[in-house]
Design a protein around this motif. Structure first.
Motif, short mmCIF file in Angstrom:
data_model
loop_
_atom_site.label_atom_id
_atom_site.label_comp_id
_atom_site.label_asym_id
_atom_site.label_seq_id
_atom_site.Cartn_x
_atom_site.Cartn_y
_atom_site.Cartn_z
N GLY A 28 0.76 -1.24 0.00
CA GLY A 28 0.00 0.00 0.00
C GLY A 28 0.79 1.29 0.00
N VAL A 29 2.09 1.24 -0.26
CA VAL A 29 2.86 2.48 -0.39
C VAL A 29 2.36 3.21 -1.64
CG1 VAL A 29 5.14 3.50 -0.74
CG2 VAL A 29 4.88 1.51 0.76
N VAL A 30 2.14 4.52 -1.52
CA VAL A 30 1.64 5.29 -2.66
C VAL A 30 2.52 6.52 -2.89
CG1 VAL A 30 -0.75 4.53 -2.35
CG2 VAL A 30 0.01 6.64 -1.25
N GLN A 31 2.43 7.04 -4.10
CA GLN A 31 3.16 8.26 -4.45
C GLN A 31 2.77 9.36 -3.46
OE1 GLN A 31 2.43 9.59 -8.43
NE2 GLN A 31 3.81 11.32 -8.26
N GLY A 32 3.77 10.08 -2.99
CA GLY A 32 3.54 11.17 -2.03
C GLY A 32 3.75 10.76 -0.59
N ASP A 33 3.84 9.44 -0.31
CA ASP A 33 4.15 9.01 1.05
C ASP A 33 5.51 9.54 1.46
OD1 ASP A 33 1.78 7.62 1.39
OD2 ASP A 33 2.67 5.63 1.15
N LEU A 34 5.67 9.78 2.74
CA LEU A 34 6.94 10.22 3.30
C LEU A 34 7.48 9.08 4.17
CD1 LEU A 34 8.97 12.57 3.74
CD2 LEU A 34 7.59 13.21 5.72
N ILE A 35 8.56 8.44 3.73
CA ILE A 35 9.17 7.36 4.50
C ILE A 35 10.08 8.01 5.54
CG2 ILE A 35 10.68 5.34 4.44
CD1 ILE A 35 9.78 4.92 1.51
N VAL A 36 9.77 7.76 6.83
CA VAL A 36 10.52 8.40 7.90
C VAL A 36 11.43 7.45 8.67
CG1 VAL A 36 8.90 10.33 8.16
CG2 VAL A 36 8.55 8.23 9.48
N ALA A 37 11.22 6.12 8.53
CA ALA A 37 12.08 5.17 9.24
C ALA A 37 11.95 3.78 8.61
CB ALA A 37 11.73 5.10 10.72
N ILE A 38 13.04 3.02 8.72
CA ILE A 38 13.07 1.61 8.33
C ILE A 38 13.54 0.84 9.56
CG2 ILE A 38 14.12 -0.14 6.82
CD1 ILE A 38 12.41 1.76 5.22
N ASP A 39 12.71 -0.09 10.03
CA ASP A 39 13.04 -0.87 11.23
C ASP A 39 13.47 0.01 12.39
OD1 ASP A 39 12.34 -3.33 10.17
OD2 ASP A 39 14.38 -3.89 9.63
N GLY A 40 12.84 1.16 12.53
CA GLY A 40 13.13 2.07 13.63
C GLY A 40 14.30 3.00 13.40
N SER A 41 15.04 2.82 12.29
CA SER A 41 16.16 3.71 11.97
C SER A 41 15.64 4.88 11.14
CB SER A 41 17.24 2.98 11.17
OG SER A 41 17.82 1.97 11.95
N THR A 63 10.09 -3.16 8.60
CA THR A 63 8.96 -2.31 8.96
C THR A 63 9.25 -0.91 8.45
OG1 THR A 63 8.47 -3.63 10.91
CG2 THR A 63 7.54 -1.40 10.83
N VAL A 64 8.36 -0.40 7.60
CA VAL A 64 8.52 0.91 7.00
C VAL A 64 7.54 1.86 7.67
CG1 VAL A 64 8.41 2.22 4.85
CG2 VAL A 64 9.18 -0.16 4.80
N ALA A 65 8.07 2.91 8.29
CA ALA A 65 7.22 3.93 8.91
C ALA A 65 7.05 5.07 7.91
CB ALA A 65 7.86 4.44 10.20
N ILE A 66 5.79 5.36 7.60
CA ILE A 66 5.50 6.44 6.66
C ILE A 66 4.54 7.44 7.28
CG2 ILE A 66 5.89 4.98 4.64
CD1 ILE A 66 2.87 4.87 4.25
N VAL A 67 4.52 8.62 6.69
CA VAL A 67 3.52 9.63 7.03
C VAL A 67 2.75 9.92 5.75
CG1 VAL A 67 3.12 11.99 7.82
CG2 VAL A 67 4.96 10.62 8.85
N ARG A 68 1.42 9.82 5.86
CA ARG A 68 0.54 10.09 4.72
C ARG A 68 -0.60 10.97 5.24
NH1 ARG A 68 -1.91 4.90 2.74
NH2 ARG A 68 0.18 4.57 1.90
N ASP A 69 -0.74 12.14 4.65
CA ASP A 69 -1.80 13.07 5.07
C ASP A 69 -1.78 13.29 6.58
OD1 ASP A 69 -2.70 13.23 2.40
OD2 ASP A 69 -3.95 11.46 2.66
N SER A 70 -0.59 13.52 7.12
CA SER A 70 -0.36 13.80 8.55
C SER A 70 -0.66 12.61 9.45
CB SER A 70 -1.18 15.01 9.01
OG SER A 70 -0.83 16.16 8.28
N GLU A 71 -0.87 11.43 8.90
CA GLU A 71 -1.13 10.22 9.68
C GLU A 71 0.08 9.30 9.61
OE1 GLU A 71 -4.10 6.35 9.63
OE2 GLU A 71 -4.64 8.11 8.48
#
Length: 84
Positions: A28-41, A63-71
């Motif tokens: 479910g990664v989509v264009q415009g997502d902001l990837i902020v961490a990989i496995d906590g890094s 585990t990929v941490a992303i921010v989408r629409d401030s979520e």
């Protein structure tokens, strides 16, 4: 997946493109997502993101941490071999 470093000095990497049939698209990664961490890094740029997965093998899960629409969202992605 296409990536672009942020130009405003903020944390993360912007997803500019997601190719069909890739693990990123499947979770479910989509264009415009902001990837902020990989496995906590924290990913401070595309080089940090690449470094976080460089030593991983196909079949490994990250585990990929992303921010989408401030979520904030966490997605588990199983890595595959890069196409040649």
């Amino acid at each position: 997946m296409g990536l672009e470093d942020r130009r405003d000095g903020g944390q993360g990497v912007i997803v500019t493109d997601v190719e069909p049939g890739t693990p990123a698209e499947e979770v479910g990664v989509v264009q415009g997502d902001l990837i902020v961490a990989i496995d906590g890094s924290v990913t401070d740029g595309s080089s940090a993101l690449i470094a976080a997965i460089r030593d991983k093998q196909p079949g490994d899960s990250v585990t990929v941490a992303i921010v989408r629409d401030s979520e904030s969202i966490e997605l588990d992605v199983v890595l595959t071999a890069r196409p040649s």
